[in-house]
Motif scaffolding. Structure first.
Motif, short mmCIF file in Angstrom:
data_model
loop_
_atom_site.label_atom_id
_atom_site.label_comp_id
_atom_site.label_asym_id
_atom_site.label_seq_id
_atom_site.Cartn_x
_atom_site.Cartn_y
_atom_site.Cartn_z
N ALA A 61 0.84 -1.21 0.00
CA ALA A 61 0.00 0.00 0.00
C ALA A 61 0.87 1.26 0.00
O ALA A 61 0.57 2.24 -0.69
N VAL A 62 1.96 1.23 0.76
CA VAL A 62 2.89 2.38 0.77
C VAL A 62 3.44 2.58 -0.64
O VAL A 62 3.48 3.70 -1.16
N ARG A 63 3.81 1.46 -1.28
CA ARG A 63 4.33 1.57 -2.64
C ARG A 63 3.26 2.11 -3.60
O ARG A 63 3.54 2.98 -4.43
N ALA A 64 2.04 1.61 -3.46
CA ALA A 64 0.96 2.03 -4.37
C ALA A 64 0.69 3.53 -4.24
O ALA A 64 0.54 4.23 -5.25
N LEU A 65 0.67 4.03 -3.02
CA LEU A 65 0.43 5.46 -2.81
C LEU A 65 1.59 6.27 -3.39
O LEU A 65 1.39 7.27 -4.09
N THR A 66 2.79 5.82 -3.08
CA THR A 66 3.99 6.54 -3.53
C THR A 66 4.04 6.61 -5.05
O THR A 66 4.29 7.67 -5.62
N SER A 90 13.74 -12.26 1.45
CA SER A 90 13.80 -10.91 2.04
C SER A 90 13.91 -9.81 0.99
O SER A 90 14.73 -8.89 1.10
N VAL A 91 13.09 -9.94 -0.02
CA VAL A 91 13.04 -8.93 -1.08
C VAL A 91 11.93 -7.94 -0.72
O VAL A 91 10.85 -8.35 -0.30
N SER A 92 12.19 -6.66 -0.89
CA SER A 92 11.20 -5.67 -0.44
C SER A 92 10.04 -5.52 -1.44
O SER A 92 10.09 -6.01 -2.57
N ALA A 93 9.01 -4.81 -0.98
CA ALA A 93 7.80 -4.59 -1.79
C ALA A 93 8.11 -3.86 -3.10
O ALA A 93 7.36 -3.97 -4.07
N TRP A 94 9.19 -3.12 -3.11
CA TRP A 94 9.53 -2.33 -4.31
C TRP A 94 9.97 -3.22 -5.45
O TRP A 94 10.02 -2.78 -6.60
N HIS A 95 10.33 -4.47 -5.15
CA HIS A 95 10.82 -5.37 -6.20
C HIS A 95 9.75 -6.31 -6.73
O HIS A 95 10.01 -7.12 -7.60
N ILE A 96 8.56 -6.21 -6.18
CA ILE A 96 7.46 -7.03 -6.70
C ILE A 96 7.09 -6.48 -8.08
O ILE A 96 7.06 -5.26 -8.28
N SER A 97 6.82 -7.39 -9.03
CA SER A 97 6.58 -6.88 -10.39
C SER A 97 5.33 -6.02 -10.46
O SER A 97 4.37 -6.22 -9.71
N GLU A 98 5.40 -5.07 -11.34
CA GLU A 98 4.36 -4.06 -11.50
C GLU A 98 2.98 -4.70 -11.72
O GLU A 98 1.97 -4.21 -11.23
N ASN A 99 2.98 -5.81 -12.46
CA ASN A 99 1.68 -6.43 -12.79
C ASN A 99 1.33 -7.60 -11.87
O ASN A 99 0.47 -8.42 -12.19
N ASN A 100 2.02 -7.68 -10.74
CA ASN A 100 1.69 -8.74 -9.77
C ASN A 100 0.21 -8.61 -9.36
O ASN A 100 -0.24 -7.51 -9.04
N PRO A 101 -0.54 -9.71 -9.36
CA PRO A 101 -1.98 -9.60 -9.07
C PRO A 101 -2.31 -9.09 -7.66
O PRO A 101 -3.31 -8.40 -7.49
N VAL A 102 -1.47 -9.43 -6.68
CA VAL A 102 -1.73 -8.94 -5.32
C VAL A 102 -1.48 -7.43 -5.27
O VAL A 102 -2.28 -6.66 -4.73
N TYR A 103 -0.40 -7.01 -5.90
CA TYR A 103 -0.09 -5.58 -5.93
C TYR A 103 -1.19 -4.82 -6.70
O TYR A 103 -1.63 -3.75 -6.27
N ALA A 104 -1.64 -5.41 -7.81
CA ALA A 104 -2.70 -4.77 -8.61
C ALA A 104 -3.96 -4.57 -7.76
O ALA A 104 -4.58 -3.50 -7.80
N ALA A 105 -4.30 -5.58 -6.96
CA ALA A 105 -5.51 -5.47 -6.13
C ALA A 105 -5.34 -4.41 -5.04
O ALA A 105 -6.26 -3.67 -4.72
N ILE A 106 -4.13 -4.33 -4.48
CA ILE A 106 -3.87 -3.33 -3.43
C ILE A 106 -3.92 -1.92 -4.03
O ILE A 106 -4.46 -1.00 -3.43
N LYS A 107 -3.36 -1.79 -5.23
CA LYS A 107 -3.41 -0.48 -5.90
C LYS A 107 -4.85 -0.05 -6.07
O LYS A 107 -5.22 1.10 -5.79
N GLN A 108 -5.66 -0.97 -6.54
CA GLN A 108 -7.08 -0.69 -6.76
C GLN A 108 -7.76 -0.30 -5.44
O GLN A 108 -8.54 0.66 -5.37
N LEU A 109 -7.39 -1.01 -4.38
CA LEU A 109 -8.03 -0.78 -3.08
C LEU A 109 -7.64 0.58 -2.50
O LEU A 109 -8.49 1.30 -1.97
N VAL A 110 -6.35 0.94 -2.59
CA VAL A 110 -5.95 2.19 -1.94
C VAL A 110 -6.05 3.42 -2.84
O VAL A 110 -6.23 4.52 -2.36
N ASN A 111 -5.95 3.20 -4.14
CA ASN A 111 -6.02 4.36 -5.05
C ASN A 111 -7.36 4.49 -5.74
O ASN A 111 -7.64 5.50 -6.36
N GLY A 112 -8.17 3.43 -5.68
CA GLY A 112 -9.50 3.47 -6.29
C GLY A 112 -9.45 3.32 -7.79
O GLY A 112 -8.41 3.19 -8.39
#
Ligand SMILES: Nc1ncnc2c1ncn2[C@@H]1O[C@H](COP(=O)(O)OP(=O)(O)OP(=O)(O)O)[C@@H](O)[C@H]1O
Ligand SMILES: [Mg+2]
Length: 247
Positions: free
Chosen positions: A22-27, A225-247
């Motif tokens: 979520a921090v990454r998505a907002l940033t 121990s890879v950080s959230a910044w290295h998760i791929s842009e189109n990762n489905p979990v990241y995509a869902a979080i982006k949608q959730l926090v950014n609408g």
């Protein structure tokens, strides 16, 4: 006024992983600066955000009275200094870790001072993301008094869904204040809502319920121990979080 998002849920359901995303998505959406608050004494939100916390403010609440007297400054001033020392600054976000108060005893008074100091700090950021310890303790202790979005995270099984209902009841009993409630059902088998999820949505009057798939990249990133910044842009979990926090 800051816009705050808090992740809560029982142990090990993915709160820290999702908070870091979520921090990454907002940033990445330019919603900066973000204040990330690690309110779990055992957490590793710092590692998930690719930074390192060297001092927490946990012990400050016990020593604040004596130290302030010694330094001849007010307790508020001392806590402000401790918070400034503990704040980790990074690109687009800062992180503060609450840590664990050492020793037994009641620090209600110091907790109140700390709460005020955290509130003051949060007020300086347009966006705040809070990673809680398991349960609702931090919210009930009102370290953070009120959030805009409370995201309750759970596993996909029936027990996980029942926990969501219990957490919802508990949040209300404790008078936890939020403007919106969202449910994140994590590590689902196929990214689809499990049976019963809609009933929980109706029971909790949540404004959003999302199913996050079990994802190998996320699991592997934790192992390595890879950080959230290295998760791929189109990762489905990241995509869902982006949608959730950014609408
Ligand atoms: N969608 C997912 N797919 C695969 N693995 C996941 C997913 N979400 C979280 N995990 C993994 O589950 C484990 C627990 O996640 P995490 O530490 O974020 O949970 P937590 O709720 O913060 O735990 P705690 O209560 O101990 O603070 C981690 O190894 C994480 O990588
Ligand atoms: Mg955690």
């Amino acid at each position: 006024m800051s816009y705050s998002i808090a992740f809560s849920g029982k142990g090990g359901v993915g709160k820290t992983t999702l908070a870091a995303l979520a921090v990454r998505a907002l940033t990445e959406a330019g919603k900066t600066p973000v204040l990330a608050i690690d309110a779990d004494p055992n957490s590793c939100l710092d590692a998930q955000l690719g930074v390192e916390v060297t001092s927490t403010i946990g012990s400050a609440r016990e020593t604040v009275r004596e130290e302030a007297e010694e330094a001849k400054i007010s307790k508020q001033e001392l806590l402000r200094m401790k918070i400034a020392q503990g704040l980790v600054e990074s690109k687009g976000f800062d992180l503060i870790a609450m840590g664990r108060p050492e020793g037994a005893g009641c620090y209600c008074y110091a907790n109140n001072v700390l709460k005020e100091a955290i509130r003051e700090l949060s007020g300086q950021y347009p966006y705040v993301v809070l990673d809680n310890e398991a349960g609702l303790e931090n919210l009930s202790r009102r370290i953070v008094q009120e959030v805009d979005v409370l995201i309750l995270v759970s596993d996909a099984g029936g027990a996980g869904l029942r926990t969501l209902c219990r957490l919802y009841d508990l949040a209300n009993e404790m008078g936890v204040k939020y403007k919106k409630l969202a449910l994140a059902i994590n590590r689902t088998r196929d990214g689809k809502l499990p049976p019963g999820a809609r009933d929980v949505e109706a029971y909790t009057k949540a404004s959003a319920v999302v199913a996050l798939p079990y994802d190998e990249e996320i699991a592997k990133s934790a192992e390595e121990s890879v950080s959230a910044w290295h998760i791929s842009e189109n990762n489905p979990v990241y995509a869902a979080i982006k949608q959730l926090v950014n609408g």
